[in-house]
Design an enzyme around this catalytic site. Structure first.
Site, PDB file in Angstrom:
ATOM      1  N   ASP A 291       0.862  -1.167   0.000  1.00  0.00           N
ATOM      2  CA  ASP A 291       0.000   0.000   0.000  1.00  0.00           C
ATOM      3  C   ASP A 291       0.909   1.231   0.000  1.00  0.00           C
ATOM      4  O   ASP A 291       2.111   1.128   0.265  1.00  0.00           O
ATOM      5  CB  ASP A 291      -0.901  -0.031   1.240  1.00  0.00           C
ATOM      6  CG  ASP A 291      -1.829   1.165   1.313  1.00  0.00           C
ATOM      7  OD1 ASP A 291      -2.370   1.557   0.260  1.00  0.00           O
ATOM      8  OD2 ASP A 291      -1.998   1.719   2.413  1.00  0.00           O
TER       9      ASP A 291
ATOM     10  N   ASP B 285      -0.150   5.221   0.851  1.00  0.00           N
ATOM     11  CA  ASP B 285      -0.367   6.222   1.890  1.00  0.00           C
ATOM     12  C   ASP B 285      -0.392   5.556   3.269  1.00  0.00           C
ATOM     13  O   ASP B 285      -1.123   4.595   3.497  1.00  0.00           O
ATOM     14  CB  ASP B 285      -1.681   6.973   1.642  1.00  0.00           C
ATOM     15  CG  ASP B 285      -1.857   8.144   2.583  1.00  0.00           C
ATOM     16  OD1 ASP B 285      -0.917   8.939   2.704  1.00  0.00           O
ATOM     17  OD2 ASP B 285      -2.915   8.268   3.217  1.00  0.00           O
TER      18      ASP B 285
END
Length: 272
Positions: A15, A17
């Site tokens: 991922d 952020d």
């Protein structure tokens, strides 16, 4: 029959952020971890539910933070949505789209016709151009038979001033009026995880999902048969983590604590 060792090579899906950066700030250890992946020739991919930005924009963003990778290292919910529609309608389809450049570009690349004239689908994604007229049109088209798709179910996204509405919030008016719940393609949908692994050409048995959210990253990885790694550099604390009925295979403070060479897949941990 001799086994193909390539199918057991470790691979990593990350991922972005809360894992690699927060806002415009690189998280401690992120650059070192990516460098270790490169030096070890591990396959890896950045996976994001944000459908607004194109892979080239995401590449440029990481480059400003000191991480240099090509566009091929990114997979977005917009890309997953376009791939899904191509699988569902291999002979072509059309869609009425409320979304930004990221989803528009992917649909054009996939030869999905964007139209308001009897579309096969209504697709909603992150956008800065969201108004009442478009909500009305989407509502009417769904009532007239168009299928309802959304790139991801995230209710909020980050900004420098605080949380802002994301795709999950944008679909709400249309869903309430039509009574139709959209099919969300982004994490934690196993379809997106499958499509990301397909892009990498790897199997779930030796693929690691690294994220900071239990309800998207860790759930998506768990339901896809991947080894899950939660990093505490984003939104999830250990206290929040412990509230969930499912738990990650590993917990780290940040990416810098992860040793790609030493970490074991769920399958190898069970065998040992």
């Amino acid at each position: 029959m001799q086994e193909d060792n390539r199918s057991y090579q470790k691979s990593f899906i990350l991922d972005m952020d809360g894992v690699v950066y927060t806002g415009s700030k690189l998280i401690s250890g992120a650059k070192d971890f990516v460098n270790r992946l490169k030096q070890g020739n591990y396959k890896f991919l950045f996976l994001t539910n944000n459908s607004y930005h194109t892979p080239s924009e995401l590449r440029d963003r990481l480059l400003t933070m000191g991480i240099d990778v090509t566009e091929d290292y990114f997979y977005t919910s917009a890309m997953a949505t376009a791939s899904f529609l191509k699988v569902q309608r291999p002979n072509g389809c059309s869609a009425y789209v409320i979304g930004g450049k990221g989803v528009i570009d992917e649909f054009e690349h996939a030869d999905i016709k964007i139209t308001s004239e009897k579309p096969d689908y209504v697709v909603i994604a992150e956008t800065e151009e969201y108004d009442y007229a478009k909500i009305i049109e989407a509502t009417l088209l769904i009532q007239e038979g168009a299928k309802f798709i959304a790139t991801n179910q995230d209710l909020t996204g980050p900004s420098s001033r605080g949380p802002v509405p994301a795709c999950g919030a944008l679909v709400a008016p249309v869903e309430k009026v039509t009574g139709v719940t959209p099919y969300f393609l982004g994490k934690p949908n196993p379809a997106m995880m499958f499509l990301a692994r397909k892009k990498l050409g790897v199997h779930s048995a030796n693929c690691f999902m690294i994220g900071d959210r239990m309800d998207t990253d860790i759930m998506g990885g768990f339901e896809s048969g991947m080894t899950t790694c939660l990093v505490l550099s984003g939104v999830t604390t250990r206290r929040i983590m412990n509230r969930f009925p499912y738990q990650p295979d590993y917990v780290f403070n940040n990416l810098g604590e992860i040793d790609p060479e030493a970490i074991l897949s769920r399958r190898n941990r069970v065998e040992r």
